[in-house]
Design an enzyme around this catalytic site. Structure first.
Site, PDB file in Angstrom:
ATOM      1  N   ASN A 175      -2.989  -3.776   5.161  1.00 28.07           N
ATOM      2  CA  ASN A 175      -3.020  -3.748   3.118  1.00 28.07           C
ATOM      3  C   ASN A 175      -4.366  -4.307   3.752  1.00 28.07           C
ATOM      4  OD1 ASN A 175      -3.081  -6.814   3.355  1.00 28.07           O
ATOM      5  ND2 ASN A 175      -0.993  -7.115   3.256  1.00 28.07           N
ATOM      6  N   ARG A 176      -5.077  -4.452   2.683  1.00 23.72           N
ATOM      7  CA  ARG A 176      -6.191  -4.238   2.384  1.00 23.72           C
ATOM      8  C   ARG A 176      -7.113  -5.833   2.741  1.00 23.72           C
ATOM      9  NH1 ARG A 176     -10.297  -6.775  -0.074  1.00 23.72           N
ATOM     10  NH2 ARG A 176      -8.739  -7.799  -1.583  1.00 23.72           N
ATOM     11  N   LYS A 177      -5.817  -6.539   2.184  1.00 22.97           N
ATOM     12  CA  LYS A 177      -6.399  -8.580   2.466  1.00 22.97           C
ATOM     13  C   LYS A 177      -6.170  -8.617   4.166  1.00 22.97           C
ATOM     14  CE  LYS A 177      -4.433 -13.349   1.925  1.00 22.97           C
ATOM     15  NZ  LYS A 177      -3.708 -13.586   3.336  1.00 22.97           N
ATOM     16  N   GLU A 178      -4.878  -7.713   5.114  1.00 25.39           N
ATOM     17  CA  GLU A 178      -5.440  -8.426   6.757  1.00 25.39           C
ATOM     18  C   GLU A 178      -6.124  -7.125   7.013  1.00 25.39           C
ATOM     19  OE1 GLU A 178      -0.484  -7.989   6.666  1.00 25.39           O
ATOM     20  OE2 GLU A 178      -1.608  -6.228   6.554  1.00 25.39           O
ATOM     21  N   ASP A 205       7.345  -2.401   4.165  1.00 26.14           N
ATOM     22  CA  ASP A 205       8.247  -1.378   4.516  1.00 26.14           C
ATOM     23  C   ASP A 205       8.241  -0.029   4.306  1.00 26.14           C
ATOM     24  OD1 ASP A 205       8.184  -4.499   5.372  1.00 26.14           O
ATOM     25  OD2 ASP A 205       9.756  -4.721   4.100  1.00 26.14           O
TER      26      ASP A 205
END
Length: 490
Positions: free
Chosen positions: A205-208, A275
């Site tokens: 995701n964007r944060k990761e 998921d």
């Protein structure tokens, strides 16, 4: 137009090997009406709770709900949560679960307290152990997973950083899959993307992604600028950055960038949406879809998932309704393919206390006589279900050369009529089984039948329903039309 039906038939034939961190998701729903006097926090009066298969198990559940087979490998402890997860997975016919037990660690469990009125998550409590699996458990995982890779079409690693996907497990799985020519999709948790080296696609995701690249990743352009370095480091074919309401950005090793905006939907709960994305990507790409087509399907699946409460899975019917144009759906969404889909529609209408009507026939060539019966039937109820004889049934009843049109063609013509709310195809000679399932308030047939000749009349009248006979329109008959078209006598 995207041929969803043909593509879904290919998806159904896929086998996905999913490996990752299994957990039990519990949702406690209640009403928040005051602030605790002991601490400045809301007090939730719990009314009900639900449990679901969570984490990588929810990925497996989504793979199965899309119609593909999933071989799932996870790790559990020896506790009540493990027993509940085992039982839940055993009830999934398309999931073959192989669970490794580690008595030294608890089964991961997450409990979310949710305000029903405000649809807000108030608190989450976690029971978990996040350190990597011990050496002997790690080896057991590797020995379990590797023989399963040849049986799969694609491999999916769902990393929640709860100890299953150690660096050694990841390395063994990816290296073996590559030797066998299997694509590997990784939903990563580690900020060190190098440990996933050799995977086909990474889906942070964007944060990761921002943490792994030490970049802001606050626009499609900034993601595209940093992605080539990530792909070189991880030796992957593509990277997909999911951005919630901003959509998804795919960057390919070739340099091409594709951005898919999010569907405009009312979000109820984002739990497990990632998921759903991972599952849809694996099933779609395993079935031969390009990465761009696969992420568009995944985006549609995510839109369905976030519109549901709790950790949700997505069905082909829901995905079809999300991706097909509305003009096509006007007829398409009226055709039910499975008993469970019919039951879901019936339950929804019953909750609304709607009067359900039923009629049936072959409808080989739709003519004004049919239209009159269907229009009159719809006027007698709130929702009209038409039982349609399948091709084999028509052949037995009408003889060789019939039906003139396939059951799918006949169903689409019926579904295009405003008077028809649902079309259910049956293979038996009579619709008795359908009538028993639907339990219509009104059973309708043409006036060329007597009440006693109408199949199911006794069942419907026994619980207070009524049989309604519509006067037939003279001069119209499918058999005579077919004979005339073939040059025979009317």
């Amino acid at each position: 137009m995207f041929d969803f039906e043909s593509f879904h038939r290919t998806m159904v034939g896929q086998t996905v090997l999913c490996v990752g961190d299994l957990m039990l998701d519990e949702f406690v729903y209640g009403e928040v009406s005051r602030i605790s006097p002991e601490a400045p926090a809301p007090v939730i009066a719990a009314r009900r709770s639900e449990t679901n298969i969570g984490g990588a198990g929810n990925v497996a559940r989504n793979i199965a709900s899309l119609g593909a087979k999933c071989i799932f490998v996870g790790l559990i402890g020896e506790d009540a949560a493990a027993a509940e997860l085992k039982a839940a997975l055993a009830r999934e016919p398309l999931i073959e679960s192989i669970l490794v037990t580690d008595s030294a660690r608890p089964t991961t469990r997450k409990v979310r307290f949710v305000s029903e009125h405000f649809r807000t998550h108030m608190l989450r409590a976690d029971w978990e152990m996040t350190h990597p699996a011990a050496a002997e458990v790690e080896q057991q995982l590797i020995d379990t997973i590797l023989p399963l890779i040849p049986r799969s079409d694609i491999v999916l690693l769902s990393d929640y950083a709860k100890g299953v996907l150690t660096a050694r497990v990841i390395r063994n799985v990816i290296d073996t899959a590559r030797k066998l020519g299997k694509a590997v999709i990784v939903d990563p948790k580690s900020a060190n993307f190098a440990i996933y080296r050799g995977a086909t696609l990474l889906t942070p995701n964007r944060k990761e992604f921002a943490e792994a690249t030490r970049s802001r990743a606050d626009s499609n352009e900034s993601i595209a600028a940093v992605a080539p370095d990530v792909m070189q480091l991880a030796d992957c074919e593509a990277i997909l950055v999911t951005q919630s309401e901003r959509g998804m950005t795919l960057v390919l090793r070739s340099g091409e960038t594709v951005h898919v905006p999010a569907f405009p939907v009312k979000v109820r709960d984002v739990s497990g949406a990632g998921d759903t994305v991972a599952a849809a990507l694996a099933v779609a790409h395993g079935a031969g879809a390009s990465w761009e087509d696969a992420i568009r399907l995944a985006s549609a699946a995510a839109a369905v998932a976030v519109g549901k409460k709790g950790t949700a899975s997505v069905t082909p019917a829901e995905l079809r309704r999300q991706i097909l144009p509305h003009a096509f759906l006007a007829a398409e969404e009226k055709i039910v393919a499975h008993d469970d889909e019919l039951e879901a529609r019936l339950n929804d209408w019953r909750k609304q206390d709607l009067r359900i009507g039923f009629t049936n026939g072959c409808f080989d060539i739709l003519h004004p006589g049919h239209v009159k019966v269907l229009t009159a039937a719809r006027a007698a109820c709130d929702r009209l279900i038409v039982g349609l004889n399948g091709d084999a049934s028509v052949k037995r009843l009408k003889g060789e050369g019939r039906p003139v049109q396939s059951e799918r063609a006949r169903a689409e013509v019926l579904a295009a009529l405003e008077a028809v709310d649902l079309v259910a195809i049956f293979d038996e000679d009579t619709p008795l089984k359908l009538i028993e399932q639907i339990k219509p308030s009104v059973l309708v047939k043409g006036g060329d039948y007597t009440r006693e000749q109408v199949v199911g009349h006794d069942i419907v009248e026994a619980y207070g329903g009524e049989v309604f006979l519509v006067e037939v329109l003279a001069g119209f008959s499918t058999t005579s039309l077919v004979d005339r078209a073939r040059g025979g006598k009317a």
